[in-house]
Motif scaffolding. Structure first.
Motif, PDB file in Angstrom:
ATOM      1  N   GLY A 240       0.904  -1.309   0.086  1.00 39.02           N
ATOM      2  CA  GLY A 240      -0.212  -0.094   0.156  1.00 39.02           C
ATOM      3  C   GLY A 240       0.851   1.261   0.057  1.00 39.02           C
ATOM      4  N   ASN A 241       2.201   1.155   0.601  1.00 40.79           N
ATOM      5  CA  ASN A 241       3.067   2.386   0.412  1.00 40.79           C
ATOM      6  C   ASN A 241       3.921   2.655  -0.765  1.00 40.79           C
ATOM      7  OD1 ASN A 241       2.604   4.047   2.994  1.00 40.79           O
ATOM      8  ND2 ASN A 241       2.657   1.913   3.965  1.00 40.79           N
ATOM      9  N   SER A 243       3.224   3.718  -3.673  1.00 45.36           N
ATOM     10  CA  SER A 243       3.198   5.195  -4.414  1.00 45.36           C
ATOM     11  C   SER A 243       4.151   6.040  -3.677  1.00 45.36           C
ATOM     12  CB  SER A 243       1.557   5.601  -4.083  1.00 45.36           C
ATOM     13  OG  SER A 243       0.817   5.121  -5.191  1.00 45.36           O
ATOM     14  N   VAL A 244       4.049   5.974  -2.444  1.00 42.56           N
ATOM     15  CA  VAL A 244       5.051   6.988  -1.685  1.00 42.56           C
ATOM     16  C   VAL A 244       6.402   6.818  -1.899  1.00 42.56           C
ATOM     17  CG1 VAL A 244       5.370   7.610   0.692  1.00 42.56           C
ATOM     18  CG2 VAL A 244       3.115   7.127   0.156  1.00 42.56           C
ATOM     19  N   GLN A 247       7.525   8.010  -5.358  1.00 43.70           N
ATOM     20  CA  GLN A 247       7.567   9.334  -5.665  1.00 43.70           C
ATOM     21  C   GLN A 247       8.945   9.604  -5.163  1.00 43.70           C
ATOM     22  OE1 GLN A 247       3.693  10.536  -3.922  1.00 43.70           O
ATOM     23  NE2 GLN A 247       2.842  10.027  -5.660  1.00 43.70           N
ATOM     24  N   ASP A 252       5.762   8.614 -10.553  1.00 39.86           N
ATOM     25  CA  ASP A 252       4.198   8.551 -10.357  1.00 39.86           C
ATOM     26  C   ASP A 252       3.606   7.337 -10.801  1.00 39.86           C
ATOM     27  OD1 ASP A 252       4.027  11.230  -9.243  1.00 39.86           O
ATOM     28  OD2 ASP A 252       3.944  12.196 -11.249  1.00 39.86           O
ATOM     29  N   PHE A 253       2.921   6.592 -10.055  1.00 42.11           N
ATOM     30  CA  PHE A 253       2.620   5.359 -10.211  1.00 42.11           C
ATOM     31  C   PHE A 253       0.874   5.115 -10.499  1.00 42.11           C
ATOM     32  CE2 PHE A 253       5.007   1.246 -10.108  1.00 42.11           C
ATOM     33  CZ  PHE A 253       6.353   1.771 -10.472  1.00 42.11           C
ATOM     34  N   PRO A 254       0.652   4.057 -11.414  1.00 39.64           N
ATOM     35  CA  PRO A 254      -0.997   4.049 -11.484  1.00 39.64           C
ATOM     36  C   PRO A 254      -1.645   2.980 -10.531  1.00 39.64           C
ATOM     37  CG  PRO A 254       0.341   2.449 -13.055  1.00 39.64           C
ATOM     38  CD  PRO A 254       1.598   3.320 -12.413  1.00 39.64           C
ATOM     39  N   LEU A 255      -1.501   3.672  -9.217  1.00 41.55           N
ATOM     40  CA  LEU A 255      -1.899   2.687  -7.978  1.00 41.55           C
ATOM     41  C   LEU A 255      -2.835   3.754  -7.105  1.00 41.55           C
ATOM     42  CD1 LEU A 255       1.493   1.344  -6.560  1.00 41.55           C
ATOM     43  CD2 LEU A 255      -0.443   0.201  -7.681  1.00 41.55           C
ATOM     44  N   GLU A 256      -3.827   2.943  -6.386  1.00 42.11           N
ATOM     45  CA  GLU A 256      -4.433   3.771  -5.457  1.00 42.11           C
ATOM     46  C   GLU A 256      -4.579   2.689  -4.282  1.00 42.11           C
ATOM     47  OE1 GLU A 256      -7.462   6.872  -6.818  1.00 42.11           O
ATOM     48  OE2 GLU A 256      -8.256   5.119  -7.800  1.00 42.11           O
ATOM     49  N   SER A 257      -4.409   3.347  -3.021  1.00 39.34           N
ATOM     50  CA  SER A 257      -4.393   2.373  -1.893  1.00 39.34           C
ATOM     51  C   SER A 257      -5.841   2.548  -1.090  1.00 39.34           C
ATOM     52  CB  SER A 257      -3.307   3.034  -1.029  1.00 39.34           C
ATOM     53  OG  SER A 257      -2.129   2.780  -1.712  1.00 39.34           O
ATOM     54  N   SER A 304      -6.937   5.527   1.147  1.00 40.43           N
ATOM     55  CA  SER A 304      -6.701   5.794   2.550  1.00 40.43           C
ATOM     56  C   SER A 304      -5.565   4.843   3.047  1.00 40.43           C
ATOM     57  CB  SER A 304      -7.905   5.033   3.627  1.00 40.43           C
ATOM     58  OG  SER A 304      -7.538   5.313   4.824  1.00 40.43           O
ATOM     59  N   TYR A 305      -4.617   5.219   4.132  1.00 41.77           N
ATOM     60  CA  TYR A 305      -3.674   4.650   4.542  1.00 41.77           C
ATOM     61  C   TYR A 305      -4.021   4.224   5.990  1.00 41.77           C
ATOM     62  CZ  TYR A 305      -0.827   5.969   0.569  1.00 41.77           C
ATOM     63  OH  TYR A 305      -0.403   6.278  -0.814  1.00 41.77           O
TER      64      TYR A 305
ATOM     65  N   PHE B  45      -4.763   6.851 -15.832  1.00 47.99           N
ATOM     66  CA  PHE B  45      -4.237   5.906 -14.892  1.00 47.99           C
ATOM     67  C   PHE B  45      -3.542   6.331 -13.657  1.00 47.99           C
ATOM     68  CE2 PHE B  45      -4.367   3.032 -18.886  1.00 47.99           C
ATOM     69  CZ  PHE B  45      -5.620   2.531 -18.405  1.00 47.99           C
ATOM     70  N   ILE B  46      -2.713   7.347 -14.118  1.00 46.76           N
ATOM     71  CA  ILE B  46      -1.795   8.012 -12.959  1.00 46.76           C
ATOM     72  C   ILE B  46      -2.390   8.661 -11.758  1.00 46.76           C
ATOM     73  CG2 ILE B  46       0.399   9.193 -12.219  1.00 46.76           C
ATOM     74  CD1 ILE B  46       0.873   6.907 -14.007  1.00 46.76           C
ATOM     75  N   ARG B  47      -2.427   8.250 -10.705  1.00 47.39           N
ATOM     76  CA  ARG B  47      -3.194   9.027  -9.539  1.00 47.39           C
ATOM     77  C   ARG B  47      -2.129   9.394  -8.277  1.00 47.39           C
ATOM     78  NH1 ARG B  47      -5.872   9.401 -12.992  1.00 47.39           N
ATOM     79  NH2 ARG B  47      -8.249   8.612 -13.246  1.00 47.39           N
ATOM     80  N   ASN B  49      -2.556   9.563  -5.005  1.00 49.21           N
ATOM     81  CA  ASN B  49      -2.428   8.814  -3.840  1.00 49.21           C
ATOM     82  C   ASN B  49      -1.463   9.102  -2.688  1.00 49.21           C
ATOM     83  OD1 ASN B  49      -3.286   6.120  -2.955  1.00 49.21           O
ATOM     84  ND2 ASN B  49      -1.415   4.893  -3.751  1.00 49.21           N
ATOM     85  N   ARG B  72      -9.267  15.505   2.202  1.00 52.83           N
ATOM     86  CA  ARG B  72      -9.525  14.836   3.280  1.00 52.83           C
ATOM     87  C   ARG B  72      -7.968  14.001   3.662  1.00 52.83           C
ATOM     88  NH1 ARG B  72      -9.895   8.953   3.443  1.00 52.83           N
ATOM     89  NH2 ARG B  72      -9.666   9.185   1.262  1.00 52.83           N
ATOM     90  N   THR B  74      -5.695  11.298   4.184  1.00 50.95           N
ATOM     91  CA  THR B  74      -5.808   9.838   4.044  1.00 50.95           C
ATOM     92  C   THR B  74      -5.033   8.949   5.021  1.00 50.95           C
ATOM     93  OG1 THR B  74      -3.725   9.811   2.742  1.00 50.95           O
ATOM     94  CG2 THR B  74      -5.901  10.046   1.429  1.00 50.95           C
ATOM     95  N   ASP B  77      -8.350   9.765   8.051  1.00 49.96           N
ATOM     96  CA  ASP B  77      -9.685   9.642   7.211  1.00 49.96           C
ATOM     97  C   ASP B  77     -10.392  10.950   7.680  1.00 49.96           C
ATOM     98  OD1 ASP B  77      -9.057   7.479   5.790  1.00 49.96           O
ATOM     99  OD2 ASP B  77     -10.048   6.011   7.286  1.00 49.96           O
TER     100      ASP B  77
END
Lengths: 417, 90
Positions: A240-241, A243-244, A247, A252-257, A304-305, B45-47, B49, B72, B74, B77
């Motif tokens: 989950g981390n 992307s962080v 960076q 920049d990555f095509p990911l969402e956590s 969310s993290y 695609f790039i977000r 995050n 917000r 993250t 929350d």
């Protein structure tokens, strides 16, 4: 490393089990390594182990910001299966299932891989057609998967309700007999112990704070909370981390956590012989060897993290569980928790090289990375050692989001992974 | 469950009334045929995050039905603020 055997168990029993050595030493970071893995979960520790064992790179460090196996390795529902629709996915996940077989012997550590079967329930005509398509596709790829009638499903899993008048009637099921569960913590501990015995340094409580790149853009090492560590090869396996961390290298990555929740019940006697998944009503359940029912819920809707999720997500899952298994209606739930899963647009992982020379990535496993642990570790190690991907993980590159060659398991596997 | 303030209804209501709709302020390309593959990748695609402050879209789906934007954190929350669609990034 003390080799575990019946004989060593007997010998230590004579000393009241007070003389067992620690499983692996608490390593301190050296100034430089031949390779660094970021993230000491099953995937990262597996990569370090295979780098040392199969690819001859033993001067390796695994750095972890928290404690070993404390992320998604320790938070998942431990399901192992490989019945994915597309050829690329079937090869990738089946590579892992083949390694699960014999992993305990390989590591000399019991990971408790139990081939108890994974049964996916079909509740409507669409499910029936989709699962039968999966079964045919799987069999063409040499992956076992078979169709069960409702009566056969009930025979395989007696607690299941196949009442035709139920809110979610069971019209049949797809069963992968080689699928099952493994003990998640043992996987992390087994890899850590075996990797450490081959010379790998496992450094916990050491967060990556930066990634240093040279004038030509290539990786020079990582800045951490315990100082700079040099290495020309860095593999990021940070779930989950990711992307962080990416960076920090300017990517920049095509990911969402997203948070993904799971829960366990009070421990009870063995009642549940296999793993049952239902994509349509969104519930997965199995029973651990300790006796707890292990239940997987869905993801929360927002990024969310926080490593926790909302209660209504869990309520939704439990409502479905109670409907399909009426005998569990009075069970009490003991604990629930969340892990942060990194989701790609096509719900398939990214495993390979990055645009930065010397930086490799293993991420995007979304809601289903545990099953792939040995395979992902092996393939990340191969890619780092050879500086080119193995044919199995070659399609799971980062470029697919630019050239459009997506591996769209999002639609193929619905929600469950 | 988190509580969300709808800037149109001016009420703070449970998350169940709302649907998350992804990262905010991603502008649809004005000239799609002129876009390079890299631009398409970034748009589709790039977000961001981020671990921390996140600009995101929500829809008050069981209320007024309108989209709005929110900031917000993250990690906690917690919502910092919500604002109407069309207002600049906050």
């Amino acid at each position: 490393m003390t080799r575990f055997s019946a004989m060593s168990l007997f010998a230590k029993a004579l000393g009241n089990h007070k003389t067992w050595p620690e499983l692996w030493p608490d390593a301190q970071p050296k100034a430089s390594y031949d390779a660094i893995i970021v993230g000491a979960g099953g995937h990262g520790l597996g990569a370090a182990y295979y780098l040392a064992k199969k690819y001859g790179i033993t001067n390796v460090a695994v750095i972890e910001k928290g404690w070993l196996g404390g992320g998604n390795t320790g938070r998942n529902t431990t399901i192992v299966r490989s019945n994915y629709l597309y050829d690329e996915s079937a090869h990738l996940y089946d590579h892992a299932v083949k390694l699960w077989d014999g992993l305990s012997q390989d590591l000399n550590f019991n990971v408790m891989y139990s081939k108890r079967g994974v049964m996916m329930l079909a509740h409507n005509v669409h499910d029936v057609q989709s699962f039968q398509r999966h079964i045919h596709a799987n069999r063409l790829n040499g992956v076992d998967n078979e169709w069960l009638t409702p009566e056969q499903a009930k025979e395989y899993c007696p607690p299941l309700s196949i009442d035709p008048g139920a809110r979610h009637p069971v019209l049949g099921a797809a069963l992968q007999r080689r699928g099952g569960t493994a003990r998640h913590d043992s996987v992390a501990w087994g890899y850590a112990r075996a990797a450490s015995a081959l010379g790998v340094d496992i450094i916990q409580n050491c967060a990556v704070t930066g990634i240093r790149r040279g004038a030509n853009g290539a990786i020079e090492g990582v800045e951490t909370t315990r100082g700079f560590i040099a290495s020309k090869k860095v593999g990021v396996s940070a779930a989950g981390n990711t992307s962080v961390v990416m960076q920090m290298a300017g990517l920049d990555f095509p990911l969402e956590s997203y948070p993904l929740q799971a829960l366990v019940s009070e421990p009870i006697k063995p009642v549940f012989p296999c793993v049952v998944m239902s994509n349509t009503v969104h519930a997965y359940i199995s029973q651990s060897d300790k006796g707890e029912l292990v239940i997987g819920a869905g993801t929360d809707q927002y990024v969310s993290y926080s490593q926790r999720g909302a209660l209504h997500i869990v309520e939704h899952t439990l409502a479905a569980i109670c409907e399909i298994f009426p005998m569990f209606r009075r069970m009490r739930m003991l604990r629930n928790w969340g892990g942060i899963v990194d989701v790609t647009p096509d719900r398939s992982p990214i495993l390979g090289k990055t645009p930065v020379p010397g930086l490799y990535v293993n991420c995007g496993w979304g809601t289903g990375g545990f099953k792939a642990t040995p395979g992902a570790g092996d393939l990340l190690a191969y890619t780092m050692a050879r500086d080119e991907p193995h044919w199995i993980n070659a399609p799971f590159n980062l470029d697919r989001f630019r050239n459009g060659r997506l591996i769209d398991e999002a639609a193929a596997a619905a929600v469950a992974h | 469950m988190i509580l969300i303030h709808c800037p149109y209804c001016d009420e703070t209501l449970p998350e169940l009334e709302f649907a998350y709709a992804g990262e905010a302020h991603i502008a649809r390309p004005l000239d799609p045929s002129g876009l390079s593959d890299e631009d398409w990748e970034r748009y589709l695609f790039i977000r961001a995050n981020p671990r921390g402050r996140h600009n995101e879209r929500w829809r008050h789906v069981h209320g007024c039905g309108r989209f709005f934007n929110a900031v917000r954190d993250t990690v906690t929350d917690k919502f910092e603020l919500t604002y109407k669609a069309g207002e600049p990034r906050k």
